[in-house]
Write an enzyme that holds these catalytic residues in place. Structure first.
Site, PDB file in Angstrom:
ATOM      1  NE  ARG A  73      -5.374   7.077  11.920  1.00 41.03           N
ATOM      2  CZ  ARG A  73      -4.767   6.913  10.733  1.00 41.03           C
ATOM      3  NH1 ARG A  73      -3.727   7.657  10.419  1.00 41.03           N
ATOM      4  NH2 ARG A  73      -5.190   5.994   9.878  1.00 41.03           N
ATOM      5  CD  GLU A  79     -10.378   1.287   2.965  1.00 43.31           C
ATOM      6  OE1 GLU A  79     -10.535   2.253   3.721  1.00 43.31           O
ATOM      7  OE2 GLU A  79      -9.864   0.214   3.341  1.00 43.31           O
TER       8      GLU A  79
END
Length: 179
Positions: free
Chosen positions: A67, A104
């Site tokens: 993105r 993460e």
């Protein structure tokens, strides 16, 4: 329209259009999907314009896969400079420069082509979301290792609870919306 109104319009669009997806890409992760923001022309225009503000003295915008490519290209056009696609591993033909980092929910690797000369070039790093900061940090390190001067990073959305900003303390970091 004045600068405050332009920023407010971008923030409102991000707040209104961001789609939140629970447990994606893995259980326990809340994913902020900005593709609805990109699909609305006026929202995309205002977001790109706001990300570019304050970065007029840039030689290159580095948009992070995937993105960040969309945003980076728009910001580069706004600033009148080039754009560099920072790719996930295995997407570019060799030779490449690589940087591994932690997410993460695992690890990943970013790459850029060796054919792009970066020594002394002033680079702005652009991405959609700052979570733990690993992707932006890895991108900045990858570029700096090749001689680039990181003038800043700009993201649309920052998930403040994940404290990614702490990893990005060597350069200015701007965001439109903090949640």
């Amino acid at each position: 329209m004045n600068e405050v109104d332009e920023r407010a319009r971008a923030v409102e669009a991000v707040t209104r259009l961001t789609r939140w997806v629970e447990d994606f890409p893995v259980p326990g992760v809340r994913f902020g999907d900005l593709t609805p923001v990109f699909a609305e022309g006026s929202a995309l225009r205002s977001v790109v314009s706001e990300l570019a503000k304050g970065h007029e003295n840039v030689d290159l915008v580095a948009g992070i896969d995937a993105r960040g490519f969309l945003l980076g290209a728009g910001v580069a056009l706004e600033l009148g400079c080039g754009v560099l696609a920072v790719r996930k591993a295995g997407k570019l033909p060799p030779p490449v420069h690589s940087q591994s980092y932690k997410l993460e929910y695992g690890t990943a690797e970013l790459q850029i082509p060796t054919a792009i000369e970066l020594v002394g070039r002033r680079v702005l790093v652009v991405d959609d979301v700052l979570a733990t900061g690993g992707t932006v940090e890895a991108t900045a390190q990858l570029l700096a290792d090749q001689g680039a001067v990181i003038v800043g990073a700009a993201v649309v959305l920052e998930i403040a609870a994940l404290r990614g900003r702490e990893k990005c303390s060597d350069y200015p970091l701007g965001c439109l919306v903090r949640v």
